[in-house]
Design a protein around this motif. Structure first.
Motif, PDB file in Angstrom:
ATOM      1  N   THR A 124      -2.107   0.863  -3.114  1.00 13.56           N
ATOM      2  CA  THR A 124      -3.229  -0.041  -2.910  1.00 13.56           C
ATOM      3  C   THR A 124      -2.720  -1.479  -2.903  1.00 13.56           C
ATOM      4  O   THR A 124      -1.541  -1.749  -3.171  1.00 13.56           O
ATOM      5  CB  THR A 124      -4.297   0.121  -4.010  1.00 13.56           C
ATOM      6  OG1 THR A 124      -5.479  -0.624  -3.641  1.00 13.56           O
ATOM      7  CG2 THR A 124      -3.798  -0.381  -5.361  1.00 13.56           C
ATOM      8  N   VAL A 156       0.832  -1.209   0.000  1.00 12.61           N
ATOM      9  CA  VAL A 156       0.000   0.000   0.000  1.00 12.61           C
ATOM     10  C   VAL A 156       0.862   1.253   0.000  1.00 12.61           C
ATOM     11  O   VAL A 156       0.565   2.232  -0.712  1.00 12.61           O
ATOM     12  CB  VAL A 156      -0.968  -0.012   1.197  1.00 12.61           C
ATOM     13  CG1 VAL A 156      -1.760   1.279   1.266  1.00 12.61           C
ATOM     14  CG2 VAL A 156      -1.916  -1.214   1.108  1.00 12.61           C
ATOM     15  N   TYR A 198      -7.324  -4.688   5.607  1.00 19.43           N
ATOM     16  CA  TYR A 198      -7.164  -3.531   4.714  1.00 19.43           C
ATOM     17  C   TYR A 198      -8.396  -3.367   3.826  1.00 19.43           C
ATOM     18  O   TYR A 198      -8.947  -2.258   3.709  1.00 19.43           O
ATOM     19  CB  TYR A 198      -5.908  -3.708   3.870  1.00 19.43           C
ATOM     20  CG  TYR A 198      -5.790  -2.719   2.738  1.00 19.43           C
ATOM     21  CD1 TYR A 198      -5.536  -1.368   2.982  1.00 19.43           C
ATOM     22  CD2 TYR A 198      -5.952  -3.130   1.416  1.00 19.43           C
ATOM     23  CE1 TYR A 198      -5.440  -0.455   1.941  1.00 19.43           C
ATOM     24  CE2 TYR A 198      -5.848  -2.227   0.371  1.00 19.43           C
ATOM     25  CZ  TYR A 198      -5.602  -0.889   0.636  1.00 19.43           C
ATOM     26  OH  TYR A 198      -5.516   0.012  -0.398  1.00 19.43           O
TER      27      TYR A 198
END
Length: 302
Positions: free
Chosen positions: A92, A87, A137
């Motif tokens: 991402t 990330v 996440y």
């Protein structure tokens, strides 16, 4: 546009064998890849960053994007850091391929606690650890209102599905991963995450000695033959499929149907509960071996 442009995929055990093939395929299709591999030997001993760095070099020299991570899936904080690193570097994480594994084959009667723990830690705990932090996440993303289309691909094996002599720990761990795949799929579907597993057949250092000499050089058992399936499972095309196992045997793609109830059942003859005295007839009938003339009522078919 390549199939996986904009995707970021973490591959554990990505430095050699099947994992390396996954990383190369994913990168060739446009994904940024986090190549995780602590560089240990087949039995989990040793270590070093060479294998992960080597795969990153292959990818970048071909024009792809990748970074190395040399943490261990057995260490909780390392697993968390794999996700955080993806990330922080790429903005991402869209997918995980849980591929890390070791082998320490032993018969049950000669097995040691240390060997059992080592194998289960890498395969089962390692798969869970990385999965848990990735799911945290994606759940956070979904809770904040952001769209999630994420994919987990776990790795099981025929030993985990049907057992194999000398592989109690490995088989138990792989069976556990199959169950974990189902549970994670059920829990994460609401957040836009699919979770599937592959059962690959390939010639690697992990499977050395498993295949006879006649198949050791079979091109259908090249690890690269597995990776197109993994890349597809990481793509939006696979967003409808979850909780499933696909076995890849050379040119054959096989659906594993999993545990299922047989189409017939036996009903307790007293209508309330099974009694000891009827179980010889009931069980042998279920397996199709009941002799003619056993006393008692006929079993009832569903």
């Amino acid at each position: 546009m390549s199939t996986l442009d904009g995707h970021v995929v973490l591959v554990t055990g990505g430095g050699r064998g099947i994992g390396r093939a996954h990383c190369l395929e994913l990168a060739a299709r446009g994904a940024a890849v986090v190549v995780n591999d602590p560089g240990v030997d087949r039995d989990g001993s040793g270590g070093g960053g060479g294998p992960a760095e080597s795969v990153v070099a292959e990818i970048t020299s071909a024009g792809g994007t990748a970074i190395a991570h040399t943490g261990s899936v057995t260490v909780w904080d390392d697993a968390r850091d794999m996700v955080a690193r993806a990330v922080s570097v790429f903005g991402t994480l869209t997918g995980v391929v849980n591929n890390a594994g070791i082998l320490r084959d032993e018969l049950i009667t000669s097995a040691t606690e240390q060997a059992w723990d080592s194998v289960v830690d890498v395969h089962l705990k390692g798969t869970f650890s990385v999965t848990k932090h990735a799911c945290d996440y994606w759940r956070s993303m979904a809770k904040s209102g952001r769209a999630v289309d994420a994919h987990i691909v776990n790795t099981v094996s025929g030993a985990g599905l049907w057992g194999n002599v000398g592989q109690a720990a490995y088989s138990a761990a792989k069976a556990g991963i199959a169950a974990l795949t189902s549970v994670t799929a059920l829990e994460m579907q609401r957040y836009g995450v699919t979770v599937n597993a592959i059962s690959p057949l390939a010639v690697t250092r992990m499977s050395a000695g498993f295949f006879g000499e006649d198949r050791a050089s079979d091109p259908e058992l090249d690890p690269a033959c597995i990776s197109a399936v993994v890349a597809w499972l990481q793509s939006p095309q696979a967003s409808w499929l979850t909780g499933q196992i696909l076995r890849i045997d050379g040119r054959r793609l096989i659906r594993i149907a999993g545990y299922a109830e047989a189409p017939q059942h036996y009903v307790a003859r007293n209508g309330e509960r099974l009694e000891f005295d009827e179980l010889q007839q009931a069980v042998r009938w279920l397996w199709g071996t009941a002799p003619r003339g056993l006393a008692g009522p006929l079993p009832v078919r569903a």
